[in-house]
Design a protein around this motif. Structure first.
Motif, PDB file in Angstrom:
ATOM      1  N   ILE A  87       0.859  -1.181   0.000  1.00  0.00           N
ATOM      2  CA  ILE A  87       0.000   0.000   0.000  1.00  0.00           C
ATOM      3  C   ILE A  87       0.894   1.230   0.000  1.00  0.00           C
ATOM      4  O   ILE A  87       1.723   1.399   0.895  1.00  0.00           O
ATOM      5  CB  ILE A  87      -0.925   0.015   1.223  1.00  0.00           C
ATOM      6  N   ILE A  88       0.730   2.066  -1.015  1.00  0.00           N
ATOM      7  CA  ILE A  88       1.502   3.308  -1.094  1.00  0.00           C
ATOM      8  C   ILE A  88       0.548   4.476  -1.238  1.00  0.00           C
ATOM      9  O   ILE A  88      -0.557   4.338  -1.774  1.00  0.00           O
ATOM     10  CB  ILE A  88       2.524   3.290  -2.249  1.00  0.00           C
ATOM     11  N   ASP A  89       0.975   5.613  -0.744  1.00  0.00           N
ATOM     12  CA  ASP A  89       0.187   6.841  -0.870  1.00  0.00           C
ATOM     13  C   ASP A  89       1.137   8.003  -0.660  1.00  0.00           C
ATOM     14  O   ASP A  89       2.074   7.909   0.128  1.00  0.00           O
ATOM     15  CB  ASP A  89      -0.936   6.863   0.172  1.00  0.00           C
ATOM     16  N   TYR A 116      -4.901  -8.356   8.097  1.00  0.00           N
ATOM     17  CA  TYR A 116      -4.011  -8.437   6.945  1.00  0.00           C
ATOM     18  C   TYR A 116      -2.672  -7.792   7.260  1.00  0.00           C
ATOM     19  O   TYR A 116      -2.597  -6.750   7.884  1.00  0.00           O
ATOM     20  CB  TYR A 116      -4.613  -7.752   5.717  1.00  0.00           C
ATOM     21  N   ASP A 117      -1.617  -8.440   6.802  1.00  0.00           N
ATOM     22  CA  ASP A 117      -0.267  -7.909   6.941  1.00  0.00           C
ATOM     23  C   ASP A 117       0.135  -7.381   5.574  1.00  0.00           C
ATOM     24  O   ASP A 117      -0.129  -8.010   4.550  1.00  0.00           O
ATOM     25  CB  ASP A 117       0.680  -9.024   7.382  1.00  0.00           C
ATOM     26  N   ASN A 118       0.723  -6.211   5.527  1.00  0.00           N
ATOM     27  CA  ASN A 118       1.100  -5.635   4.241  1.00  0.00           C
ATOM     28  C   ASN A 118       2.321  -4.748   4.391  1.00  0.00           C
ATOM     29  O   ASN A 118       2.711  -4.399   5.486  1.00  0.00           O
ATOM     30  CB  ASN A 118      -0.071  -4.853   3.646  1.00  0.00           C
ATOM     31  N   TYR A 119       2.896  -4.414   3.260  1.00  0.00           N
ATOM     32  CA  TYR A 119       4.034  -3.501   3.199  1.00  0.00           C
ATOM     33  C   TYR A 119       3.478  -2.127   2.859  1.00  0.00           C
ATOM     34  O   TYR A 119       2.629  -1.994   1.968  1.00  0.00           O
ATOM     35  CB  TYR A 119       5.000  -3.977   2.115  1.00  0.00           C
ATOM     36  N   THR A 120       3.904  -1.101   3.564  1.00  0.00           N
ATOM     37  CA  THR A 120       3.410   0.248   3.303  1.00  0.00           C
ATOM     38  C   THR A 120       4.568   1.229   3.190  1.00  0.00           C
ATOM     39  O   THR A 120       5.623   1.047   3.795  1.00  0.00           O
ATOM     40  CB  THR A 120       2.474   0.728   4.431  1.00  0.00           C
ATOM     41  N   LYS A 121       4.325   2.271   2.409  1.00  0.00           N
ATOM     42  CA  LYS A 121       5.356   3.296   2.244  1.00  0.00           C
ATOM     43  C   LYS A 121       4.715   4.552   1.656  1.00  0.00           C
ATOM     44  O   LYS A 121       3.828   4.471   0.806  1.00  0.00           O
ATOM     45  CB  LYS A 121       6.447   2.780   1.306  1.00  0.00           C
ATOM     46  N   GLU A 128      11.161   6.994  -6.964  1.00  0.00           N
ATOM     47  CA  GLU A 128      10.491   6.585  -5.726  1.00  0.00           C
ATOM     48  C   GLU A 128       9.714   5.287  -5.946  1.00  0.00           C
ATOM     49  O   GLU A 128       9.713   4.409  -5.090  1.00  0.00           O
ATOM     50  CB  GLU A 128       9.532   7.672  -5.226  1.00  0.00           C
ATOM     51  N   VAL A 129       9.065   5.189  -7.094  1.00  0.00           N
ATOM     52  CA  VAL A 129       8.305   3.975  -7.413  1.00  0.00           C
ATOM     53  C   VAL A 129       9.266   2.804  -7.592  1.00  0.00           C
ATOM     54  O   VAL A 129       9.038   1.714  -7.054  1.00  0.00           O
ATOM     55  CB  VAL A 129       7.437   4.178  -8.671  1.00  0.00           C
ATOM     56  N   ILE A 130      10.325   3.002  -8.322  1.00  0.00           N
ATOM     57  CA  ILE A 130      11.315   1.939  -8.559  1.00  0.00           C
ATOM     58  C   ILE A 130      11.913   1.472  -7.238  1.00  0.00           C
ATOM     59  O   ILE A 130      12.014   0.268  -6.983  1.00  0.00           O
ATOM     60  CB  ILE A 130      12.402   2.408  -9.543  1.00  0.00           C
ATOM     61  N   ASP A 131      12.283   2.409  -6.368  1.00  0.00           N
ATOM     62  CA  ASP A 131      12.851   2.040  -5.066  1.00  0.00           C
ATOM     63  C   ASP A 131      11.850   1.222  -4.252  1.00  0.00           C
ATOM     64  O   ASP A 131      12.229   0.269  -3.564  1.00  0.00           O
ATOM     65  CB  ASP A 131      13.254   3.284  -4.276  1.00  0.00           C
ATOM     66  N   THR A 132      10.591   1.581  -4.335  1.00  0.00           N
ATOM     67  CA  THR A 132       9.558   0.848  -3.597  1.00  0.00           C
ATOM     68  C   THR A 132       9.402  -0.559  -4.144  1.00  0.00           C
ATOM     69  O   THR A 132       9.363  -1.532  -3.386  1.00  0.00           O
ATOM     70  CB  THR A 132       8.209   1.590  -3.662  1.00  0.00           C
ATOM     71  N   VAL A 133       9.341  -0.678  -5.456  1.00  0.00           N
ATOM     72  CA  VAL A 133       9.202  -2.000  -6.079  1.00  0.00           C
ATOM     73  C   VAL A 133      10.401  -2.864  -5.737  1.00  0.00           C
ATOM     74  O   VAL A 133      10.257  -4.045  -5.422  1.00  0.00           O
ATOM     75  CB  VAL A 133       9.025  -1.874  -7.614  1.00  0.00           C
ATOM     76  N   GLU A 134      11.587  -2.284  -5.743  1.00  0.00           N
ATOM     77  CA  GLU A 134      12.791  -3.046  -5.416  1.00  0.00           C
ATOM     78  C   GLU A 134      12.809  -3.477  -3.953  1.00  0.00           C
ATOM     79  O   GLU A 134      13.432  -4.472  -3.607  1.00  0.00           O
ATOM     80  CB  GLU A 134      14.046  -2.245  -5.751  1.00  0.00           C
ATOM     81  N   GLY A 135      12.079  -2.762  -3.102  1.00  0.00           N
ATOM     82  CA  GLY A 135      12.031  -3.096  -1.687  1.00  0.00           C
ATOM     83  C   GLY A 135      11.026  -4.179  -1.334  1.00  0.00           C
ATOM     84  O   GLY A 135      10.974  -4.656  -0.217  1.00  0.00           O
ATOM     85  N   VAL A 136      10.219  -4.573  -2.311  1.00  0.00           N
ATOM     86  CA  VAL A 136       9.190  -5.587  -2.085  1.00  0.00           C
ATOM     87  C   VAL A 136       9.641  -6.889  -2.726  1.00  0.00           C
ATOM     88  O   VAL A 136      10.119  -6.906  -3.849  1.00  0.00           O
ATOM     89  CB  VAL A 136       7.843  -5.135  -2.706  1.00  0.00           C
ATOM     90  N   SER A 137       9.471  -7.980  -2.020  1.00  0.00           N
ATOM     91  CA  SER A 137       9.865  -9.285  -2.551  1.00  0.00           C
ATOM     92  C   SER A 137       8.733  -9.885  -3.370  1.00  0.00           C
ATOM     93  O   SER A 137       7.628 -10.074  -2.873  1.00  0.00           O
ATOM     94  CB  SER A 137      10.224 -10.229  -1.408  1.00  0.00           C
ATOM     95  N   SER A 179      10.207 -15.179  -7.653  1.00  0.00           N
ATOM     96  CA  SER A 179      10.846 -15.317  -8.958  1.00  0.00           C
ATOM     97  C   SER A 179      10.365 -14.285  -9.961  1.00  0.00           C
ATOM     98  O   SER A 179      11.045 -13.986 -10.920  1.00  0.00           O
ATOM     99  CB  SER A 179      10.618 -16.724  -9.508  1.00  0.00           C
ATOM    100  N   CYS A 180       9.176 -13.722  -9.754  1.00  0.00           N
ATOM    101  CA  CYS A 180       8.658 -12.715 -10.693  1.00  0.00           C
ATOM    102  C   CYS A 180       9.537 -11.472 -10.707  1.00  0.00           C
ATOM    103  O   CYS A 180       9.642 -10.799 -11.714  1.00  0.00           O
ATOM    104  CB  CYS A 180       7.240 -12.304 -10.316  1.00  0.00           C
ATOM    105  N   ARG A 181      10.158 -11.182  -9.583  1.00  0.00           N
ATOM    106  CA  ARG A 181      10.977  -9.983  -9.464  1.00  0.00           C
ATOM    107  C   ARG A 181      12.093  -9.965 -10.493  1.00  0.00           C
ATOM    108  O   ARG A 181      12.445  -8.918 -11.017  1.00  0.00           O
ATOM    109  CB  ARG A 181      11.550  -9.910  -8.055  1.00  0.00           C
ATOM    110  N   LYS A 182      12.651 -11.110 -10.804  1.00  0.00           N
ATOM    111  CA  LYS A 182      13.787 -11.175 -11.713  1.00  0.00           C
ATOM    112  C   LYS A 182      13.395 -10.999 -13.175  1.00  0.00           C
ATOM    113  O   LYS A 182      14.213 -10.668 -13.999  1.00  0.00           O
ATOM    114  CB  LYS A 182      14.503 -12.507 -11.527  1.00  0.00           C
TER     115      LYS A 182
END
Length: 81
Positions: free
Chosen positions: A19-21, A39-44, A53-62, A65-68
């Motif tokens: 969840i980002i805002d 629910y447990d989630n990642y927020t920023k 900022e978007v790229i850094d956030t995406v890179e911070g989320v696991s 295998s899709c990440r690669k």
């Protein structure tokens, strides 16, 4: 509003959501609603107008295998700048 509802549907089905805002107060309110439901989630706090900022956030989320193979850096550098 649409993004919140889509994310909630994913969470209802057992998905993990990020969840980002740009508005920290709105982010805190949204996260509280998710935690009420267990629910447990990642927020920023992220300004989606800023590609890095978007790229850094995406890179911070696991994403496992899709990440690669997602190609997110190319996508955001083309569409967010």
């Amino acid at each position: 509003m649409i993004g919140k509802e889509i994310a909630l549907q994913f969470a209802n089905k057992g998905g993990k959501v990020t969840i980002i805002d740009v508005n920290e107060k709105a982010l805190v309110e949204t996260v509280a609603k998710y935690k009420e439901k267990g629910y447990d989630n990642y927020t920023k706090v992220v300004n989606v107008v800023e590609a890095e900022e978007v790229i850094d956030t995406v890179e911070g989320v696991s994403f496992g295998s899709c990440r690669k193979t997602s190609g997110y850096r190319k996508y955001f550098s083309v569409f967010c700048r």
